[in-house]
Design a protein around this motif. Structure first.
Motif, PDB file in Angstrom:
ATOM      1  N   UNK A 245      38.565  49.871  50.618  1.00  0.00           N
ATOM      2  CA  UNK A 245      38.999  49.063  49.479  1.00  0.00           C
ATOM      3  C   UNK A 245      40.368  48.432  49.746  1.00  0.00           C
ATOM      4  N   UNK A 246      40.611  47.330  49.069  1.00  0.00           N
ATOM      5  CA  UNK A 246      41.926  46.708  49.131  1.00  0.00           C
ATOM      6  C   UNK A 246      42.165  45.876  50.373  1.00  0.00           C
ATOM      7  N   UNK A 247      41.169  45.712  51.233  1.00  0.00           N
ATOM      8  CA  UNK A 247      41.323  44.856  52.409  1.00  0.00           C
ATOM      9  C   UNK A 247      41.023  43.422  51.963  1.00  0.00           C
ATOM     10  N   UNK A 248      42.062  42.613  51.917  1.00  0.00           N
ATOM     11  CA  UNK A 248      41.971  41.291  51.297  1.00  0.00           C
ATOM     12  C   UNK A 248      41.620  40.190  52.293  1.00  0.00           C
ATOM     13  N   UNK A 249      41.998  40.382  53.556  1.00  0.00           N
ATOM     14  CA  UNK A 249      41.760  39.332  54.541  1.00  0.00           C
ATOM     15  C   UNK A 249      41.661  39.954  55.931  1.00  0.00           C
ATOM     16  N   UNK A 250      40.777  39.415  56.745  1.00  0.00           N
ATOM     17  CA  UNK A 250      40.674  39.756  58.159  1.00  0.00           C
ATOM     18  C   UNK A 250      40.611  38.453  58.938  1.00  0.00           C
ATOM     19  N   UNK A 251      41.485  38.322  59.933  1.00  0.00           N
ATOM     20  CA  UNK A 251      41.475  37.175  60.830  1.00  0.00           C
ATOM     21  C   UNK A 251      41.429  37.691  62.257  1.00  0.00           C
ATOM     22  N   UNK A 252      40.651  37.016  63.089  1.00  0.00           N
ATOM     23  CA  UNK A 252      40.479  37.458  64.478  1.00  0.00           C
ATOM     24  C   UNK A 252      40.775  36.321  65.440  1.00  0.00           C
ATOM     25  N   UNK A 253      41.356  36.693  66.560  1.00  0.00           N
ATOM     26  CA  UNK A 253      41.530  35.780  67.688  1.00  0.00           C
ATOM     27  C   UNK A 253      40.831  36.414  68.888  1.00  0.00           C
ATOM     28  N   UNK A 254      40.080  35.606  69.607  1.00  0.00           N
ATOM     29  CA  UNK A 254      39.272  36.114  70.708  1.00  0.00           C
ATOM     30  C   UNK A 254      39.883  35.686  72.038  1.00  0.00           C
ATOM     31  N   UNK A 255      40.003  36.652  72.957  1.00  0.00           N
ATOM     32  CA  UNK A 255      40.542  36.368  74.275  1.00  0.00           C
ATOM     33  C   UNK A 255      39.432  35.970  75.233  1.00  0.00           C
ATOM     34  N   UNK A 256      39.524  34.760  75.785  1.00  0.00           N
ATOM     35  CA  UNK A 256      38.497  34.243  76.678  1.00  0.00           C
ATOM     36  C   UNK A 256      38.900  34.403  78.135  1.00  0.00           C
ATOM     37  N   UNK A 257      37.949  34.799  78.939  1.00  0.00           N
ATOM     38  CA  UNK A 257      38.105  34.841  80.394  1.00  0.00           C
ATOM     39  C   UNK A 257      37.501  33.554  80.944  1.00  0.00           C
ATOM     40  N   UNK A 258      38.343  32.615  81.302  1.00  0.00           N
ATOM     41  CA  UNK A 258      37.850  31.302  81.720  1.00  0.00           C
ATOM     42  C   UNK A 258      37.592  31.191  83.211  1.00  0.00           C
ATOM     43  N   UNK A 259      37.967  32.214  84.000  1.00  0.00           N
ATOM     44  CA  UNK A 259      37.738  32.135  85.450  1.00  0.00           C
ATOM     45  C   UNK A 259      37.014  33.357  86.010  1.00  0.00           C
ATOM     46  N   UNK A 260      36.357  34.110  85.106  1.00  0.00           N
ATOM     47  CA  UNK A 260      35.471  35.222  85.494  1.00  0.00           C
ATOM     48  C   UNK A 260      36.151  36.294  86.339  1.00  0.00           C
ATOM     49  N   UNK A 261      37.392  36.665  85.946  1.00  0.00           N
ATOM     50  CA  UNK A 261      38.052  37.764  86.646  1.00  0.00           C
ATOM     51  C   UNK A 261      38.278  38.968  85.734  1.00  0.00           C
ATOM     52  N   UNK A 262      37.752  38.895  84.520  1.00  0.00           N
ATOM     53  CA  UNK A 262      37.876  40.017  83.593  1.00  0.00           C
ATOM     54  C   UNK A 262      39.151  40.035  82.783  1.00  0.00           C
ATOM     55  N   UNK A 263      40.057  39.088  83.018  1.00  0.00           N
ATOM     56  CA  UNK A 263      41.335  39.047  82.300  1.00  0.00           C
ATOM     57  C   UNK A 263      41.334  37.909  81.279  1.00  0.00           C
ATOM     58  N   UNK A 264      42.106  38.079  80.232  1.00  0.00           N
ATOM     59  CA  UNK A 264      42.202  37.058  79.189  1.00  0.00           C
ATOM     60  C   UNK A 264      43.064  35.898  79.667  1.00  0.00           C
ATOM     61  N   UNK A 265      42.540  34.684  79.529  1.00  0.00           N
ATOM     62  CA  UNK A 265      43.270  33.481  79.919  1.00  0.00           C
ATOM     63  C   UNK A 265      43.715  32.655  78.711  1.00  0.00           C
ATOM     64  N   UNK A 266      43.039  32.806  77.588  1.00  0.00           N
ATOM     65  CA  UNK A 266      43.393  32.023  76.404  1.00  0.00           C
ATOM     66  C   UNK A 266      42.851  32.725  75.168  1.00  0.00           C
ATOM     67  N   UNK A 267      43.544  32.543  74.044  1.00  0.00           N
ATOM     68  CA  UNK A 267      43.092  33.079  72.766  1.00  0.00           C
ATOM     69  C   UNK A 267      42.712  31.936  71.833  1.00  0.00           C
TER      70      UNK A 267
END
Length: 354
Positions: A245-267
């Motif tokens: 209860x009382x959770x008014x908002x949830x916002x998410x940012x997703x980390x993309x791996x743009x060069x297939x090395x398993x690491x986040x390159x952009x959100x």
């Protein structure tokens, strides 16, 4: 001449009035102190509940994201990507199979009625779909899966043609609602029908997290809820489970791996539109490259606080253009607090890492 002393038989009216006034003053002071302490205690309890619910919501979403893409012994990278973004509300087995490669699927700033299985959604908040198998088995009586159960998932460990003869990824696993659907085997399978040891069976958890306007109809308490695919005696359906209860908002940012090395390159808050995506294929490709996520939660008190006005604005991550995602001041009497967490999606990131 001796005069007898007069005996004192009581208080004078003045003395009684003075004593009464002093008593009333003491009583008023004690009453004021009691009321003040009670109000302070009530505010502390409200704050504690708010913090507990906010932290629980963040922890719940974080744990779910860490499990995203886990399918037991099965490696989903062999699966073909679907031609269109899956419908998270579908209970058709073929649709559940097609959706397996999309271990996460989100909706940025949702509108009312965006998903037909998600009622009373709070507009302007984010929804996220997470797919993964449970870490425990269906044979475990202590498995912590919803009481109605869930679809079943079974990965084949066979290495011969008796089960994998077609070479199709559809033969590598079984997904269904009954024991009769679970036909995959361990490594000792043979060409003889019925031979070999059956592979272990897990629950397939498909969860849609969203913010509802009310916990119970009409109470006005924003609540984190979950729509989940459940299994009632072989019949799949959607159930709604209230979480915090009382959770008014949830916002998410997703980390993309743009060069297939398993690491986040952009959100980005919306992988479906990142990089100018305009097709379903592009959107699906971006979703299958998500390897991390930032979770932003805004929690508020369930009850208003007298004499308090919330004139603060809150920053919940960033918009697609990089600007702060600002939640404007509500100017009401509810106290709020923002919570944040960054989560690595271990299974997808690990499969991509060199």
């Amino acid at each position: 001449m001796f005069r007898p002393l007069h005996q004192q038989r009581g208080f004078t009216l003045v003395e009684i009035m003075v004593a009464a006034v002093i008593g009333l003053m003491v009583l008023a002071a004690m009453t004021t102190m009691f009321v003040s302490n009670s109000q302070s205690q009530a505010e502390v309890e409200k704050s504690n509940r708010q913090i507990e619910n906010g932290r629980y919501a963040v922890q719940l979403l974080s744990d779910e994201l860490r499990n995203a893409g886990y399918y037991g012994e099965f490696d989903p990278t062999v699966l073909a990507k679907p031609a269109a973004l899956p419908d998270p509300c579908s209970v058709v087995v073929a649709d559940l199979q097609a959706a397996l490669p999309l271990y996460v699927q989100g909706y940025d700033n949702v509108a009312a009625g965006q998903l037909n299985c998600v009622p009373d959604v709070r507009q302007g908040t984010d929804m996220i779909v997470v797919r993964h198998a449970s870490s425990c088995l269906t044979s475990d009586p202590d498995c912590e899966v919803n009481s109605a159960g869930a679809p079943w998932f079974q990965a084949s460990l066979c290495g011969n043609l008796s089960e994998l003869g077609s070479g199709s990824s559809a033969d590598f696993y079984a997904l269904g609602a009954t024991a009769a659907d679970m036909t995959r085997h361990q490594r000792d399978c043979t060409a003889t029908a019925g031979s070999g040891t059956a592979a272990v069976v897990r629950y397939l958890e498909i969860h849609v997290y969203f913010i509802a306007n009310s916990d119970n109809a009409g109470d006005g308490i924003p609540t984190l809820k979950r729509a989940e695919i459940v299994n009632n005696g072989g019949v799949l359906s959607v159930a709604i489970v209230p979480l915090a209860e009382g959770i008014e908002n949830v916002q998410l940012e997703y980390g993309l791996d743009t060069n297939s090395d398993g690491a986040t390159d952009a959100y980005t808050p919306d992988p479906a539109s990142y990089g100018g995506c305009a097709t379903a294929a592009c959107a699906i490709n971006n979703w299958t490259n998500v390897v991390s996520a930032k979770v932003h939660v805004l929690a508020r008190n369930i009850e208003p606080s007298g004499g308090y006005t919330d004139s603060k604005s809150y920053v919940l991550g960033r918009n697609a253009d990089g600007t702060p995602n600002v939640v404007a001041a509500s100017n009401d009497h509810y106290k709020r607090h923002a919570f944040d967490a960054t989560v690595v999606l271990t299974n997808p990131a690990g499969r991509k890492a060199p």
